[in-house]
Motif scaffolding. Structure first.
Motif, PDB file in Angstrom:
ATOM      1  N   ASP A   1      21.421 -47.480 -34.662  1.00 29.10           N
ATOM      2  CA  ASP A   1      20.157 -47.054 -34.039  1.00 29.10           C
ATOM      3  C   ASP A   1      19.090 -48.154 -34.104  1.00 29.10           C
ATOM      4  O   ASP A   1      18.236 -48.257 -33.226  1.00 29.10           O
ATOM      5  CB  ASP A   1      19.611 -45.782 -34.714  1.00 29.10           C
TER       6      ASP A   1
ATOM      7  N   ARG B   1      20.100 -43.042 -21.993  1.00 31.32           N
ATOM      8  CA  ARG B   1      18.675 -42.976 -22.319  1.00 31.32           C
ATOM      9  C   ARG B   1      17.844 -42.701 -21.058  1.00 31.32           C
ATOM     10  O   ARG B   1      16.908 -41.919 -21.089  1.00 31.32           O
ATOM     11  CB  ARG B   1      18.198 -44.275 -22.989  1.00 31.32           C
TER      12      ARG B   1
ATOM     13  N   ARG C   1      22.648 -35.307 -28.827  1.00 35.68           N
ATOM     14  CA  ARG C   1      23.825 -34.623 -29.375  1.00 35.68           C
ATOM     15  C   ARG C   1      24.531 -33.812 -28.288  1.00 35.68           C
ATOM     16  O   ARG C   1      25.755 -33.781 -28.211  1.00 35.68           O
ATOM     17  CB  ARG C   1      23.418 -33.694 -30.534  1.00 35.68           C
TER      18      ARG C   1
HETATM   19  O1   DC Z   1      17.807 -36.942 -34.900  1.00 37.65           O
HETATM   20  P1   DC Z   1      19.289 -36.772 -34.776  1.00 37.65           P
HETATM   21  O2   DC Z   1      20.003 -37.116 -36.065  1.00 37.65           O
HETATM   22  O3   DC Z   1      19.678 -35.436 -34.254  1.00 37.65           O
HETATM   23  O4   DC Z   1      19.730 -37.863 -33.677  1.00 37.65           O
HETATM   24  C1   DC Z   1      21.073 -38.092 -33.344  1.00 37.65           C
HETATM   25  C2   DC Z   1      21.217 -39.484 -32.744  1.00 37.65           C
HETATM   26  O5   DC Z   1      20.605 -39.512 -31.453  1.00 37.65           O
HETATM   27  C3   DC Z   1      20.559 -40.614 -33.518  1.00 37.65           C
HETATM   28  O6   DC Z   1      21.450 -41.192 -34.468  1.00 37.65           O
HETATM   29  C4   DC Z   1      20.176 -41.612 -32.446  1.00 37.65           C
HETATM   30  C5   DC Z   1      19.979 -40.766 -31.217  1.00 37.65           C
HETATM   31  N1   DC Z   1      18.574 -40.549 -30.858  1.00 37.65           N
HETATM   32  C6   DC Z   1      17.946 -41.544 -30.139  1.00 37.65           C
HETATM   33  O7   DC Z   1      18.551 -42.583 -29.877  1.00 37.65           O
HETATM   34  N2   DC Z   1      16.671 -41.370 -29.688  1.00 37.65           N
HETATM   35  C7   DC Z   1      15.988 -40.254 -29.977  1.00 37.65           C
HETATM   36  N3   DC Z   1      14.735 -40.102 -29.533  1.00 37.65           N
HETATM   37  C8   DC Z   1      16.598 -39.229 -30.749  1.00 37.65           C
HETATM   38  C9   DC Z   1      17.899 -39.421 -31.191  1.00 37.65           C
END
Ligand code: DC
Length: 226
Positions: free
Chosen positions: A181, A112, A38
Motif C-alpha cells: 500500500d 482506483r 474488498r
Molecule cells: O481498510 P481495509 O483494510 O479494508 O483496506 C483493504 C485494502 O484496500 C488496503 O490494504 C488497501 C486498499 N485501500 C486503498 O488502496 N485505498 C483506500 N482508500 C482504502 C483501501
C-alpha cells in the motif's frame, strides 16, 4: 457543505473503530472505502481473474468485468454496509485473505479510477470517510484530515484480536500490506501535507476519538466564523 472528516492510515491503526464512533456522535454517515476495494477483489476472484494472490488480467479485461458489476455502500444502524449487485457482502469481505487481495487489486490504476467517482458521490453529504488516499486524492479539500497510525506490533495485536487469528499471522499480513500500500505507484498510502498526524500506539480509543472531535469542533467553528 456538511463536514467531511477524512481518516487515512495503515491497516490496524484503529481507523474503522474511531470513524464509527465519531460518525455516530456527529450524526453523519460513516464511509468505509476499504470495503469497496474488498468488494472488487471478491468479485474479481469470483470471476477467475485472481489466481493465488495475483491479479492475472489486463486493464481492459478488468474494466470489462467491472462494467458488469454494481458496487455501493449504505450507512445504516451505525454500520457501513457494502452491496455487490444488490447482495449485502459486508460480512463476506472482512477476512484477512480478502484484505490482502484488496491490497493487490487496489494497486491497479484501473481499479482506483473505477472507485473514485463512487467514493466522491458517497461523501457528497458529508461524513467520516476512512481509507488510504482520502486526504490526498479522493477528497483533497476535506474539512478535516487525519492521518492515523500506530506501531506495527500494536496494529498486529489489534488485527489478531479483531479477526481471531494468531499474532504471527497478523504481523506477516500487515507487513505485506504496508509494503504494497505504501510503495505502489498510484495513490500510495501517504500523509497529506495538511493532515494531522495521530499516533495511537499508546492511546485508548476514547482518547483518539476525543482528539479528532476536538479538531473537528475547531474546524466547524472556524468555518462558521468565515
Ligand atoms: O481498510 P481495509 O483494510 O479494508 O483496506 C483493504 C485494502 O484496500 C488496503 O490494504 C488497501 C486498499 N485501500 C486503498 O488502496 N485505498 C483506500 N482508500 C482504502 C483501501
Amino acid at each position: 457543505m456538511p463536514i467531511r472528516i477524512a481518516i487515512d492510515g495503515p491497516a490496524g491503526s484503529g481507523k474503522g473503530t474511531v470513524s464509527r464512533i465519531i460518525a455516530k456522535k456527529l450524526g453523519i454517515p460513516y464511509i468505509e472505502t476499504g470495503a469497496l476495494y474488498r468488494a472488487v477483489a471478491y468479485y474479481l476472484r469470483q470471476r477467475g481473474l485472481i489466481e493465488g494472490r495475483e491479479l492475472r488480467a489486463s486493464d481492459r479485461e478488468i474494466e470489462r468485468v467491472l462494467g458488469e458489476v454494481s458496487i455501493t455502500q449504505k450507512y445504516a444502524d451505525g454500520e457501513a454496509r457494502t452491496y455487490l449487485n444488490g447482495e449485502d457482502v459486508t460480512d463476506l469481505i472482512r477476512s484477512a485473505e480478502i484484505g490482502q487481495l484488496a491490497s493487490v487489486v487496489s494497486a491497479r490504476r484501473v481499479v482506483r479510477d473505477y472507485l473514485l467517482e463512487l467514493q466522491r458521490r458517497l461523501a457528497e453529504n458529508g461524513g467520516v470517510i476512512e481509507g488510504r488516499d482520502i486526504g490526498t486524492v479522493v477528497l483533497p479539500d476535506a474539512e478535516v484530515k487525519i492521518f492515523l497510525t500506530a506501531d506495527l506490533e500494536e496494529r498486529a495485536r489489534r488485527k489478531a484480536s479483531q479477526l481471531g487469528i494468531p499474532y504471527a499471522e497478523a504481523l506477516k499480513e500487515l507487513r505485506e500490506r504496508d509494503e504494497r500500500d505504501t510503495n505502489r505507484e498510484v495513490a500510495p498510502l501517504r500523509k497529506a501535507p495538511d493532515a494531522i498526524l495521530i499516533d495511537s500506539t499508546n492511546m485508548s480509543v476514547e482518547e483518539v476519538v476525543e482528539r479528532i472531535m476536538d479538531i473537528a469542533r475547531r474546524r466547524l467553528e472556524e468555518k462558521n466564523r468565515r
